[in-house]
Design an enzyme around this catalytic site. Structure first.
Site, PDB file in Angstrom:
ATOM      1  N   ASP A 118       4.857   2.613   9.660  1.00  0.00           N
ATOM      2  CA  ASP A 118       5.763   2.317  10.700  1.00  0.00           C
ATOM      3  C   ASP A 118       5.098   2.016  12.050  1.00  0.00           C
ATOM      4  O   ASP A 118       5.701   1.482  13.103  1.00  0.00           O
ATOM      5  CB  ASP A 118       7.407   2.627  11.000  1.00  0.00           C
ATOM      6  CG  ASP A 118       7.963   2.155   9.803  1.00  0.00           C
ATOM      7  OD1 ASP A 118       7.760   1.564   9.123  1.00  0.00           O
ATOM      8  OD2 ASP A 118       9.038   2.839   9.965  1.00  0.00           O
ATOM      9  N   HIS A 172      14.509   3.889   8.060  1.00  0.00           N
ATOM     10  CA  HIS A 172      13.199   4.146   7.286  1.00  0.00           C
ATOM     11  C   HIS A 172      13.019   5.695   6.859  1.00  0.00           C
ATOM     12  O   HIS A 172      13.866   6.479   7.258  1.00  0.00           O
ATOM     13  CB  HIS A 172      11.900   3.659   7.919  1.00  0.00           C
ATOM     14  CG  HIS A 172      11.819   2.139   7.649  1.00  0.00           C
ATOM     15  ND1 HIS A 172      10.755   1.710   8.377  1.00  0.00           N
ATOM     16  CD2 HIS A 172      12.299   1.114   7.089  1.00  0.00           C
ATOM     17  CE1 HIS A 172      10.649   0.458   8.114  1.00  0.00           C
ATOM     18  NE2 HIS A 172      11.812  -0.017   7.101  1.00  0.00           N
ATOM     19  N   SER A 177      13.382  -3.574   3.793  1.00  0.00           N
ATOM     20  CA  SER A 177      12.404  -2.418   3.686  1.00  0.00           C
ATOM     21  C   SER A 177      12.758  -1.149   2.780  1.00  0.00           C
ATOM     22  O   SER A 177      12.031  -0.538   2.612  1.00  0.00           O
ATOM     23  CB  SER A 177      12.167  -2.275   4.999  1.00  0.00           C
ATOM     24  OG  SER A 177      13.189  -1.812   5.763  1.00  0.00           O
TER      25      SER A 177
END
Length: 180
Positions: free
Chosen positions: A123, A96, A57
């Site tokens: 998210d 992230h 990701s």
């Protein structure tokens, strides 16, 4: 006699003093590793000073298997920073990028929105039910450095436990059959 017979004979010939010595040495290694980990926790201000990237990701910035070094302090969180956060009820932390920071004027509370670099959407779907933002309490730390691909050993041992058990077995046999 064969390899198995020789191994069994070597187990029988181990003296109690050697076993105790190896047990104490193993205990010292485990204790030292624990002290180093706790020291890193205090120094970095993070409950987990080192994490492994487990998915794609964050590509191309971070690849699966990269080890990230974390630090957590009272500095403000800024858009563009890489953070590691943990959601209540989930075991695995998520790495992230912060894409939006919202600070309330009256209370000074900070709300954060994140997204994986390689993901199409933010998210919000990863957060807990009815949660739209992350708060500082969810953050484990900010990424301050990394080692590429070194964490793959952890991933392999997690995804294929048989490899972990074989490795532990081989190491145990090497220790027990070593000659002084």
């Amino acid at each position: 006699m064969g390899w198995i017979g020789e191994t069994i004979e070597s187990f029988k010939s181990i003296k109690i003093r050697k076993v105790l010595s190896q047990a104490v040495s193993f205990g010292l290694i485990v204790s030292m590793a624990s002290m180093i980990w706790k020291g890193l926790m205090c120094w970095t201000g993070s409950e987990s000073p080192v994490v492994v990237v487990l998915s794609e990701s964050m590509e191309p910035g971070f690849a699966r298997g990269d080890i990230l070094f974390l630090h957590m302090n009272e500095d403000p969180i800024r858009a563009g920073e890489i953070v590691v956060y943990k959601i209540e009820g989930q075991v695995i932390p998520i790495v992230h990028r912060v894409i939006k920071v919202h600070e309330t004027r009256d209370t000074g509370e900070v709300y954060i929105l994140t997204k994986g670099d390689n993901n199409e959407f933010d998210d919000i779907l990863l957060y807990a039910k009815d949660q739209l933002w992350l708060e500082r309490q969810h953050l484990m730390g900010k990424a301050v450095g990394f080692l590429p691909y070194v964490g793959y050993a952890t991933i392999i041992m997690t995804e294929m436990p048989i490899i972990k058990y074989i490795t532990i077995g081989i190491m145990g046999l090497l220790v027990l059959t070593s000659k002084d």
